[in-house]
Scaffold this motif. Structure first.
Motif, PDB file in Angstrom:
ATOM      1  N   ARG A 541       0.785  -1.009  -0.003  1.00  0.00           N
ATOM      2  CA  ARG A 541      -0.130  -0.267   0.071  1.00  0.00           C
ATOM      3  C   ARG A 541       0.767   1.411  -0.150  1.00  0.00           C
ATOM      4  N   GLU A 542       0.356   2.372  -0.525  1.00  0.00           N
ATOM      5  CA  GLU A 542       1.090   3.629  -0.626  1.00  0.00           C
ATOM      6  C   GLU A 542       1.567   3.925   0.821  1.00  0.00           C
ATOM      7  N   ARG A 543       0.706   3.992   1.910  1.00  0.00           N
ATOM      8  CA  ARG A 543       1.258   4.498   2.955  1.00  0.00           C
ATOM      9  C   ARG A 543       2.425   3.744   3.733  1.00  0.00           C
ATOM     10  N   ASP A 544       2.450   2.226   3.396  1.00  0.00           N
ATOM     11  CA  ASP A 544       3.459   1.417   3.872  1.00  0.00           C
ATOM     12  C   ASP A 544       4.504   1.697   3.090  1.00  0.00           C
ATOM     13  N   ALA A 545       4.468   1.642   1.723  1.00  0.00           N
ATOM     14  CA  ALA A 545       5.779   2.173   1.000  1.00  0.00           C
ATOM     15  C   ALA A 545       6.401   3.309   1.716  1.00  0.00           C
ATOM     16  N   ALA A 564      -4.374   3.742   1.470  1.00  0.00           N
ATOM     17  CA  ALA A 564      -4.282   2.626   1.529  1.00  0.00           C
ATOM     18  C   ALA A 564      -4.393   1.943   0.159  1.00  0.00           C
ATOM     19  N   MET A 565      -3.999   2.708  -0.919  1.00  0.00           N
ATOM     20  CA  MET A 565      -4.296   2.227  -2.489  1.00  0.00           C
ATOM     21  C   MET A 565      -2.809   1.567  -2.502  1.00  0.00           C
ATOM     22  N   LEU A 570       5.629   0.822 -11.547  1.00  0.00           N
ATOM     23  CA  LEU A 570       6.317   1.974 -11.819  1.00  0.00           C
ATOM     24  C   LEU A 570       6.053   2.883 -10.659  1.00  0.00           C
ATOM     25  N   GLU A 571       4.615   2.854 -10.058  1.00  0.00           N
ATOM     26  CA  GLU A 571       4.445   3.808  -9.138  1.00  0.00           C
ATOM     27  C   GLU A 571       5.274   3.646  -8.012  1.00  0.00           C
ATOM     28  N   PHE A 572       5.882   2.590  -7.460  1.00  0.00           N
ATOM     29  CA  PHE A 572       6.701   2.587  -6.561  1.00  0.00           C
ATOM     30  C   PHE A 572       8.052   2.852  -6.876  1.00  0.00           C
ATOM     31  N   MET A 573       8.577   2.834  -8.162  1.00  0.00           N
ATOM     32  CA  MET A 573       9.815   3.367  -8.515  1.00  0.00           C
ATOM     33  C   MET A 573       9.857   4.987  -8.502  1.00  0.00           C
ATOM     34  N   GLU A 574       8.843   5.390  -8.824  1.00  0.00           N
ATOM     35  CA  GLU A 574       8.616   6.898  -8.996  1.00  0.00           C
ATOM     36  C   GLU A 574       8.544   7.350  -7.738  1.00  0.00           C
TER      37      GLU A 574
END
Length: 639
Positions: A541-545, A564-565, A570-574
């Motif tokens: 999830r975005e907040r965990d990342a 929580a999305m 690619l979103e993680f690397m950005e």
């Protein structure tokens, strides 16, 4: 006398005798004598809990002395002791005690006039009825009643309801004290005079039995003979002769205490059954059981059986024992519980400590150590209790509580103690504190997490850093093994937590990135998805990342909040680029990304990170990233 007058008198006598009403017992039905019935109110009795009053036929006490149903219903006979109950001839009990539930109806034993219908000291709610008898009067007495349904001066009929059984006055359990007075001096209910000692002493030692025999009769014998056993004396000489004959009869029919189970033994057995059936519990609303002088608090007593609250009278009274100089308690004696609970109110009187013990006939129900303090009170902290409240999983953060204790191991709450406390953990955990010092801040502990800079091997504090004596902290497991927290005061150990084993989440054992996950959990870079699971295959999830990136690269990354999305690769690397400012200048390229996307994706190729068999040809930018893959990327980049 002429023959006419003689036959007229004889006719009147025969008619009067023929139509005279029979004397009847004061109860028609009673409770079945077991713990399921007799302690519940009569109004709640089912038909299975009611039975006709068993009769002691021909007042033959020897015949029934070993029958427990009779012993439980007729608890104390006339002329017996309170201790023995059925040891007739050895005591001075002035009536017969018949035990049954509160609210059991009571009836007049014959026609008569109500002379007393009020509350009397010792006797409780009492009715006295005057009955015509052999040209004179006798009186029936009904004591310890719950309700009185007649008035003074009222005419009542035989079998008319006059009230209900209760437990008022000086009484141990619901019963009616039924007594028949034959004295003519107007002292009714009759009782001893000038015998010395209290009621229990007079009855148990059989003092002044001449008074008993001259002023009362055995109610059971009277009813079983329909009054034929009684002859009212006309002179003092006749009174003495009747008393002498009754004494001789009692000596012949007496039952010694050695021949029976004593009333005390029976009552204690009944109490054991009652306490085995009903679960008693207590809760205190006094924080740390510590009170300021003048404070008020309470302890709530509950009683239930399989979720059904107890409602009724206790088999014996519950007594409170305590130091009256330190606290006051109300009620001090408890005889009934309504709807399963009862509050016991406490007021703080003066500084000091006392044990508040609640017990029923020696059986302790609860024991509280109550401390009363004022502004000048300080206590020496000589012991401590440390709680590790949750399962220990590496990657989680558990709540811990410290509380100092005095020399008797009573918790020190709301009272200052001198000196500094140091909490120290072993090699398998770190600790940190959210620094909670007021009740309004307690909710912070639910969401508070130790950051990378918060983790310590030891923490020091004083009473004034605590929440009224409670020190709240977090325990952060870092490795497999046993975790203990030690407390020292001014360098001397005063307590230690119970050892608890710490473990890595079991669901990482099959992950191809297990070593990366373990390292990140140990360093507190990552956290678990739930208390016991890391959930390797779940989407990150975005907040965990954001949280993981921040803690992995602290202090170079900034703390960020997120949703929580779930994130794609690619979103993680950005996100990595956004938080750390890193991108690839390599000429290595995936076939499915180009331009700026390639600058983010190619970081993986630069560091030799392969997420699946499609690497290094295809990045699959829209594919969602799992938690284990995120752990592998971050751990590799940090190395």
């Amino acid at each position: 006398m002429t023959k006419t007058k003689f036959f007229l008198v004889l006719f009147v006598f025969l008619i009067t005798t023929f139509f005279a009403k029979a004397w009847q017992y004061p109860l028609q039905e009673v409770s079945v004598p077991d713990v399921d019935c007799k302690f519940q109110p009569w109004s709640q009795h089912s038909s299975d809990c009611k039975t006709n009053l068993p009769v002691i036929e021909n007042h033959d006490y020897q015949r029934y002395k070993d029958d427990m149903d009779y012993r439980l219903i007729y608890s104390v006979l006339w002329g017996a002791t309170y201790r023995g109950g059925w040891d007739v001839g050895y005591g001075g009990h002035s009536g017969v005690d018949i035990a049954t539930a509160q609210g059991t109806p009571l009836y007049s034993i014959n026609d008569g006039t109500v002379e007393v219908a009020s509350h009397l000291p010792g006797w409780g709610n009492t009715v006295v009825i005057r009955h015509d008898f052999e040209g004179g009067h006798i009186r029936s007495v009904y004591a310890h009643m719950h309700e009185i349904n007649v008035n003074n001066g009222q005419q009542v009929s035989s079998g008319e309801r006059i009230g209900t059984v209760g437990n008022t006055g000086t009484s141990r359990g619901n019963h009616v004290h039924f007594q028949i007075d034959i004295n003519q001096d107007g002292q009714n209910p009759w009782y001893y005079s000038n015998c010395g000692g209290g009621s229990a002493t007079i009855v148990n030692e059989g003092r002044c039995r001449d008074q008993l025999l001259a002023n009362t009769v055995d109610p059971i014998r009277f009813l079983e003979t329909n009054g034929a056993s009684l002859k009212l004396p006309d002179t003092e000489e006749e009174r003495e002769q009747i008393a002498k004959e009754e004494q001789e009869r009692q000596e012949e029919d007496s039952i010694s205490e050695d021949e029976i189970q004593t009333r005390e033994t029976i009552m204690l057995s009944e109490l054991e059954l009652f306490l085995a059936r009903y679960n008693f519990d207590t809760t205190s609303n006094i924080p740390g059981n510590t009170m300021d002088v003048g404070d008020e608090g309470s302890i709530t007593l509950t009683a239930e059986h399989r979720g059904r609250p107890f409602n009724g009278s206790l088999p014996m009274s519950l007594e409170a024992e305590y130091d009256e100089d330190i606290i006051s308690v109300s009620p001090r004696t408890l005889i009934a519980i309504n709807d399963g609970q009862r509050d016991i109110n406490i007021q703080a009187v003066s500084p000091g400590s006392t044990n508040l013990i609640l017990k029923i006939r020696g059986k302790i129900i609860a024991n509280y150590s109550i401390r009363v303090v004022d502004d000048d009170t300080t206590i020496e902290a000589e012991n401590a209790r440390i709680y590790n409240l949750q399962p220990n999983r590496v990657g989680g953060q558990n709540r811990g509580i410290f509380v100092a204790q005095d020399e008797n191991r009573n918790n020190i709450i709301r009272t200052p103690y001198e000196g500094n406390i140091t909490l120290t953990t072993n090699n398998n955990a770190k600790i940190c504190s959210p620094e909670i010092t007021s009740r309004s801040e307690v909710s912070k502990t639910n969401n508070f997490e130790c950051g990378p800079d918060d983790l310590k091997d030891e923490i020091s504090f004083s009473y004034f850093d605590t929440l009224e004596g409670l020190y709240l902290f977090k325990i952060v497991p870092t490795n497999n093994g046993s975790i203990t927290i030690q407390a020292k005061k001014d360098g001397e150990e005063i307590g230690q937590s119970m050892p608890k084993n710490s473990q890595f989440p079991s669901d990482i054992s099959n992950s191809q990135y297990q070593s990366d996950i373990r390292r990140g959990l140990t360093k507190q870079f990552f956290d678990n998805h739930s208390t016991n699971n890391f959930a390797p295959s779940f989407i990150i999830r975005e907040r965990d990342a954001k949280n993981w990136i921040y803690k992995t690269f602290y202090p170079f990354a900034e703390e960020r909040s997120g949703s929580a999305m779930g994130l794609s690769r690619l979103e993680f690397m950005e996100l990595l680029n956004d938080m750390l400012g890193i991108k690839s200048n390599s000429e290595n390229n995936f076939r499915d990304v180009s331009g700026e996307q390639a600058e983010y994706a190619n970081i993986l190729l630069d560091y030799g990170i392969h997420l699946d068999d499609y690497f290094p040809r295809y990045f699959q930018p829209d594919k969602q990233l799992t938690r284990e893959e995120a752990a592998h990327i971050l751990n590799t980049l940090r190395r």
